[in-house]
Design an enzyme around this catalytic site. Structure first.
Site, PDB file in Angstrom:
ATOM      1  N   ALA A  15      -2.497   3.685   3.238  1.00  0.00           N
ATOM      2  CA  ALA A  15      -3.597   3.564   2.273  1.00  0.00           C
ATOM      3  C   ALA A  15      -4.466   2.329   2.536  1.00  0.00           C
ATOM      4  CB  ALA A  15      -3.051   3.518   0.850  1.00  0.00           C
TER       5      ALA A  15
ATOM      6  N   THR B 202       0.855  -1.198   0.000  1.00  0.00           N
ATOM      7  CA  THR B 202       0.000   0.000   0.000  1.00  0.00           C
ATOM      8  C   THR B 202       0.883   1.238   0.000  1.00  0.00           C
ATOM      9  OG1 THR B 202       0.048   0.188   2.412  1.00  0.00           O
ATOM     10  CG2 THR B 202      -1.790  -1.058   1.430  1.00  0.00           C
ATOM     11  N   ASP B 203       0.303   2.333  -0.466  1.00  0.00           N
ATOM     12  CA  ASP B 203       0.940   3.603  -0.151  1.00  0.00           C
ATOM     13  C   ASP B 203       0.822   3.777   1.364  1.00  0.00           C
ATOM     14  OD1 ASP B 203       2.127   6.070  -0.129  1.00  0.00           O
ATOM     15  OD2 ASP B 203       0.902   6.920  -1.736  1.00  0.00           O
ATOM     16  N   TRP B 204       1.582   4.692   1.905  1.00  0.00           N
ATOM     17  CA  TRP B 204       1.706   4.787   3.367  1.00  0.00           C
ATOM     18  C   TRP B 204       0.400   5.207   4.043  1.00  0.00           C
ATOM     19  CZ3 TRP B 204       5.257   2.431   1.313  1.00  0.00           C
ATOM     20  CH2 TRP B 204       6.400   2.003   1.993  1.00  0.00           C
TER      21      TRP B 204
END
Ligand code: BGC
Length: 763
Positions: free
Chosen positions: A236, A232-234
């Protein structure tokens, strides 16, 4: 080296809790270990244009310090090089730095499409064109991974605005998604097999990317063959269990074990099949071991050498936008006033997670002191503006004007201040600070030979463009930008960058002006595939500088455009060649651009699309033949009827162009489709549709003749006879007439009589 079987065995020996533990990070940057089983913890770091390795006080906004590293030119600049080899070299250099610092994966390249120049993060992204974006990202991935370090192309996908990036839904139709936003990732994934992919924060058509199975599994893995892990993005992560099912392997950063417990619980209560978890762990461990087992303990982070590389790369990226009277390059003995704060303190990178703690920064003023052919005594400096606040400082302006008037030429180092563009928010307008615009006007009023060097991550409006002689777009050029700029100003190298994005005249002209940002967390991509130059060229709009534009200190002539055939089937390839000659007096590099323009067809398409490019170096007088091979995708559009790429039979023009608006040579070819889109005709099918289908035409003509005994012709004759409708009008009306209307207008035709016709049409 661990085989697939070894990894499977390993996973089979793990407890449910250990497996769930691998689905989220240990902390901000590290993955979890399982000592008992010999599973190590590895580190990931931002990215993309240098190493932002944080040891303590981790954050994802670039606030806290990271190790001293080298800041290379950002994506906005490197894309403008149009040079795959150069971007590959950048990747290799960063890969080597990662090995030296024991970073398993660099979080990049950032490769979202520049849907609007307003996106605050465009400085990190490559292009408004998916082919350029995919090719540049592919070169970067290839370079990094050649050093046995992973990449994490991001942000997958449709993360084209910073505004509400964590809650907004990007809403688009299937064709737009395929031709523009997925296409930006597709070629890169298929060719370069990135070790990981980072899913974006946003939703796509209502579903968060982390739990979007269509994207993460159906498209990415099953269609494109991705075999790494998705992180995931941080922050997300939305629903951990659903996202695991959708194909998201790793949640970053760690969540203190909370979501691991959710996974354990879901397996225990039967809502999650343990096999899904096993597969996810296998995919993840494959990559972890790929890094660990290929670790290069001998790698060294060569700061000074990499700084030189950063300068060399930037030199190949800068775009000379205007050069009236060939004012550039300057001779060494010219008295030049360097004006503007950025001559002393260049703006060379953007804000947010990509922010590098540069071990040193080289300004144009520094560089003028050590470059051999620049005489420091010929350069005077005036600060001109201070970007702490957007207010003209009269004293600074006065000094600048005086310095400019007393010199032979003035160079104004201008652009956008940090707070004008950053990760986390979008721009509201395309303007430069008023104090800078006013300074440029004031200097240009006293010094006719005024040059502007721009330090910015995205297009700006240039109200003063007619008053200055030259503009050099340096973009956010990395920590060695000053040396690179001076090398170009004084002709140590010839500019060879080309715009990978359009510079519009004004914000109101941009394709998504009315919809960008969206409302109530819905961002509707109603401009469809008409993004960037696809829009401006199709509407024949004037722009400030078109996509693909860029000047050189030498000149190039194009000749002898050839295709190896005039007609081909969609499964065949076409070889195109063109001769390019350096007709000037100095060595230079040219970006050869090939666009394809469909002539006719039934689908609404951009007038032309970039399908191939190459960058070549030519000595004065030298000619090179550049060859391109085009395949089906050069002619195809995404068909929502067959959910696949489709080629319409017809004529297409091969266009060799200086930029998206300036076609130099063209050659027509005819392409035959080999795919029949199955058609089901109904009473609502128009006669036009039926007649456009070869079989339909034959069946229809025969049936109508038999049914009406010529009454269709009678009707036509009588309508024409009354003088109201001519035959062209008649043909147009018939074309759009649904079959069922024959019942109303053609004597003798009944619904029953049409039944066998429909049956024959659909046989
Ligand atoms: C950014 C990512 C970055 C991550 C870690 C996020 O806010 O969107 O691009 O890799 O933080 O710093």
């Amino acid at each position: 080296m661990k085989t697939e079987k070894d990894i499977k065995d390993l996973v089979s020996r793990m407890t449910l809790e250990e497996k769930a533990g691998l689905c989220s990070g240990l902390d901000f940057w590290r993955t979890k270990e399982a000592e008992r089983l010999g599973i190590p913890s590895v580190k990931v770091s931002d990215g993309p244009h240098g190493l932002r390795k944080q040891d303590e006080a981790a954050d994802h906004l670039g606030i806290n310090e990271s190790i001293k590293a080298v800041c290379f030119p950002a994506g906005c600049a490197t894309a403008s090089s149009f040079d795959r080899e150069l971007v590959r070299e950048l990747g290799e250099t960063i890969g080597e730095e990662c090995q030296a610092e024991d970073v398993s994966t660099i979080l990049g390249p950032a490769m979202n499409i520049k849907r609007s120049p307003l996106c605050g993060r465009n400085f990190e992204y490559y292009s408004e064109d998916p082919f350029v974006s995919s090719e540049m990202a592919g070169a970067f991935v290839n370079g990094v991974q050649s050093k046995n370090v992973g990449t994490s192309p991001k942000h997958f996908m449709a993360n084209n605005q910073e505004y509400h990036r964590m809650t907004s839904s990007s809403e688009m139709d299937e064709r737009t998604m395929r031709e523009i936003y997925l296409a930006s990732f597709e070629g890169m994934v298929k060719k370069e097999k990135p070790w990981t992919i980072m899913n974006s924060y946003n939703k796509l058509n209502g579903t968060y990317l982390c739990e979007n199975k269509e994207m993460l599994t159906d498209v990415l893995r099953n269609e494109w063959g991705f075999d790494g892990y998705v992180m995931t993005d941080w922050g997300a992560m939305d629903d951990r269990v659903e996202s695991l099912k959708a194909g998201c392997n790793l949640e970053m950063p760690g969540s203190g074990g909370g979501t691991d417990r959710e996974i354990v619980e879901a397996v225990k209560n039967g809502t999650l099949d343990e096999a899904v978890l096993d597969r996810s762990c296998e995919e993840f461990l494959n990559i972890v071991f790929r890094y660990v087992e290929n670790r290069d303990e001998t790698a060294v982070f060569h700061h000074e050498k990499d700084h030189e590389t950063a300068r060399r790369i930037e030199e190949e990226c800068m775009v000379l936008l205007k050069n009236e009277d060939q004012i550039l390059p300057f001779p060494a003995d010219k008295k030049v006033a360097f004006i503007g704060k950025y001559a002393e303190e260049p703006r060379y990178q953007g804000g947010g997670s990509s922010h590098i703690n540069s071990f040193k920064v080289e300004s144009a003023l520094d560089a003028a002191g050590f470059l051999e052919n620049v005489k420091k005594e010929n350069i005077v400096y005036a600060k001109g503006f201070d970007d702490a606040e957007d207010k003209a400082d009269e004293k600074l302006v006065k000094e600048a004007v005086e310095a400019a008037a007393a010199a032979d030429a003035a160079v104004i180092f201008a652009g956008l201040p940090d707070n004008f563009e950053s990760e986390g928010y979008d721009r509201k307008h395309l303007k430069m600070p008023e104090c800078q615009n006013a300074l440029i006007e004031a200097v240009a009023a006293v010094q006719p030979d005024t040059v502007v060097v721009l330090h910015n991550g995205a297009p700006v409006e240039m109200p003063w463009i007619g008053k200055v002689k030259a503009v050099l777009e340096a973009y956010l050029g990395g920590q060695a930008v000053g040396g690179a700029v001076v090398n170009i100003l004084y002709g140590n190298s010839s500019p060879s960058g080309r715009l990978a994005e359009t510079f519009p005249l004004r914000l109101q002209d941009t394709p998504c002006y009315l919809n960008y940002g969206g409302e109530h967390d819905h961002s509707v991509y109603s401009e469809g595939v008409f993004v960037g130059y696809r829009y401006y060229t199709s509407k024949e709009m004037e722009v400030l500088f078109p996509f693909g534009h860029g000047l050189s200190y030498t000149s190039f002539a194009y000749d002898n455009l050839k295709t190896d055939r005039k007609e081909l089937k969609e499964s065949e390839t076409l070889t195109v060649s063109v001769d390019v000659t350096n007709t000037g007096a100095r060595a230079g590099k040219e970006v050869v651009q090939l666009y394809v323009a469909p002539k006719g067809g039934t689908v609404i398409r951009p007038v032309r699309e970039l399908r191939a490019f190459d960058k070549i170096a030519l000595e004065p007088g030298e000619t090179k033949t550049v060859t391109f091979t085009l395949d089906k995708r050069a002619w195809a559009y995404w068909s929502t009827e067959i959910h696949d790429w489709h080629v319409e039979s017809g004529e297409y023009e091969i266009q060799i162009a200086k930029n998206a608006q300036e076609i130099l040579l063209s050659e027509p070819v005819r392409v035959e489709s080999e795919t029949v889109i199955p058609k089901v005709f109904t009473l609502n099918s128009t006669i036009g549709e039926i007649m456009a289908d070869p079989k339909g035409k034959a069946v229809f003509e025969q049936a109508v003749g038999a049914m009406s005994g010529g009454s269709a012709q009678e009707m036509k004759d009588s309508q024409e006879g009354n003088g109201v409708i001519n035959s062209e009008m008649m043909a147009a009306m018939m074309e759009a007439m649904p079959l069922r209307q024959l019942i109303s207008f053609v004597p003798g035709v009944t619904k029953e009589a049409l039944a066998p016709l429909l049956e024959a049409l659909n046989m």
